[in-house]
Design a protein around this motif. Sequence first.
Motif, PDB file in Angstrom:
ATOM      1  N   TYR A  35      42.634 -12.154  18.575  1.00  0.00           N
ATOM      2  CA  TYR A  35      41.330 -11.073  19.041  1.00  0.00           C
ATOM      3  C   TYR A  35      40.135 -11.996  19.665  1.00  0.00           C
ATOM      4  O   TYR A  35      39.821 -13.090  19.725  1.00  0.00           O
ATOM      5  CB  TYR A  35      39.748 -10.268  17.598  1.00  0.00           C
ATOM      6  N   GLY A  37      37.039 -12.626  21.955  1.00  0.00           N
ATOM      7  CA  GLY A  37      35.387 -11.458  22.321  1.00  0.00           C
ATOM      8  C   GLY A  37      34.312 -12.165  23.689  1.00  0.00           C
ATOM      9  O   GLY A  37      33.612 -12.276  23.041  1.00  0.00           O
ATOM     10  N   LYS A  60      44.121  -9.447  21.750  1.00  0.00           N
ATOM     11  CA  LYS A  60      43.335  -8.507  22.199  1.00  0.00           C
ATOM     12  C   LYS A  60      41.789  -8.493  22.308  1.00  0.00           C
ATOM     13  O   LYS A  60      41.625  -9.627  22.302  1.00  0.00           O
ATOM     14  CB  LYS A  60      43.644  -7.157  20.891  1.00  0.00           C
ATOM     15  N   ASP A  61      41.397  -7.820  23.898  1.00  0.00           N
ATOM     16  CA  ASP A  61      39.971  -8.385  23.989  1.00  0.00           C
ATOM     17  C   ASP A  61      39.177  -7.462  23.607  1.00  0.00           C
ATOM     18  O   ASP A  61      38.769  -5.575  23.540  1.00  0.00           O
ATOM     19  CB  ASP A  61      39.881  -8.232  25.743  1.00  0.00           C
ATOM     20  N   VAL A  62      37.973  -7.998  23.241  1.00  0.00           N
ATOM     21  CA  VAL A  62      37.263  -6.711  21.563  1.00  0.00           C
ATOM     22  C   VAL A  62      35.333  -7.484  22.366  1.00  0.00           C
ATOM     23  O   VAL A  62      35.409  -8.772  22.876  1.00  0.00           O
ATOM     24  CB  VAL A  62      37.109  -7.352  20.404  1.00  0.00           C
ATOM     25  N   THR A  63      34.788  -6.990  22.096  1.00  0.00           N
ATOM     26  CA  THR A  63      33.669  -7.628  22.303  1.00  0.00           C
ATOM     27  C   THR A  63      32.795  -8.120  21.867  1.00  0.00           C
ATOM     28  O   THR A  63      33.746  -8.564  20.435  1.00  0.00           O
ATOM     29  CB  THR A  63      32.338  -5.771  22.474  1.00  0.00           C
ATOM     30  N   LYS A  66      32.351  -6.989  18.652  1.00  0.00           N
ATOM     31  CA  LYS A  66      33.059  -6.396  18.011  1.00  0.00           C
ATOM     32  C   LYS A  66      33.255  -6.932  17.287  1.00  0.00           C
ATOM     33  O   LYS A  66      33.291  -7.127  15.865  1.00  0.00           O
ATOM     34  CB  LYS A  66      34.059  -5.683  18.771  1.00  0.00           C
ATOM     35  N   LEU A  67      33.322  -8.450  17.392  1.00  0.00           N
ATOM     36  CA  LEU A  67      33.926  -9.773  16.582  1.00  0.00           C
ATOM     37  C   LEU A  67      33.019 -10.354  15.722  1.00  0.00           C
ATOM     38  O   LEU A  67      33.232 -10.336  14.877  1.00  0.00           O
ATOM     39  CB  LEU A  67      34.328 -11.298  17.972  1.00  0.00           C
ATOM     40  N   MET A  70      33.546  -8.079  12.768  1.00  0.00           N
ATOM     41  CA  MET A  70      34.866  -8.121  12.277  1.00  0.00           C
ATOM     42  C   MET A  70      34.909  -9.502  11.187  1.00  0.00           C
ATOM     43  O   MET A  70      35.444  -9.950  10.094  1.00  0.00           O
ATOM     44  CB  MET A  70      35.879  -8.458  13.382  1.00  0.00           C
ATOM     45  N   GLU A 114      47.740   3.197  13.446  1.00  0.00           N
ATOM     46  CA  GLU A 114      45.993   2.001  13.677  1.00  0.00           C
ATOM     47  C   GLU A 114      45.883   1.596  12.816  1.00  0.00           C
ATOM     48  O   GLU A 114      45.120   0.711  12.350  1.00  0.00           O
ATOM     49  CB  GLU A 114      46.034   1.705  14.875  1.00  0.00           C
TER      50      GLU A 114
END
Length: 254
Positions: A35, A37, A60-63, A66-67, A70, A114
């Motif tokens: 991931y 971010g 996967k690109d996340v904000t 979000k990271l 997580m 998912e």
Amino acid sequence: MMNENRIDDKTTDLIYGRNSVIEALKSDQSIDKVYIGTADSKGSIGKIIGMAKDRGIPVKDVTGQKLDAMCGSTNHQGVAATISAVEYSSIEDIYQKAEEKGEPLFVIIADEIEDPHNLGALIRTAECSGAHGVIIPKRRSAGLSPTVFKASAGAANYTPIVRVPNLVAAIDELKERGVWIYCADMDGQNWCKVDYSGAVGLVIGSEGNGVGRLIKEKCDFTVSLPMLGQINSLNASVAGGIIMYEIARQRMKL
């Protein structure tokens, strides 16, 4: 000094921090997904992206937010990775298991499930109902994280899980080898009036989107469960479980 290897109760399947992820990618560690971010794809982040792609690991690109959620921390340096609880298998491993049991192939194909709890429950039911393996896509799917492993109640130890870059191509390969593909979706035949003899591939889609159009077009049969209440769909693992046990019942000639 930042502790890049910190893993708390919320992130037991994560590593984060640039050095930690790079070292994991260098090793034989089984990584499920990386991931990113941050918009900065140069330097060490660019190196991580390149290393992941070289190993065929989805990125996967996340904000950043979000990271943060997580990892349970802001000390992730814009990158995290999920670790696979067990190693992935190959389609040949599934065929080998069927041959060892002297049975026609019985494989579950999970189309973009998912939610890790749903995937884990599906793997658990697949193992209990005698399926020889489960196929999942590399992208838009939960992977073999510890959460999935726990939800499978350990069934992932005994069931070959194959992750493929393209489900359509995997289905084509199965069909070329004489496997009939059944799709669990709406507007199909009654699930318990269908003949599941022979080699079977059962496609289970996500609750939100069901089975994808291209996947459905590849299927030989569509089977449906009656919806007698106000809700028009079942949880993926529940729907899959009902049909899996009908397949098992027919194979046991009950």
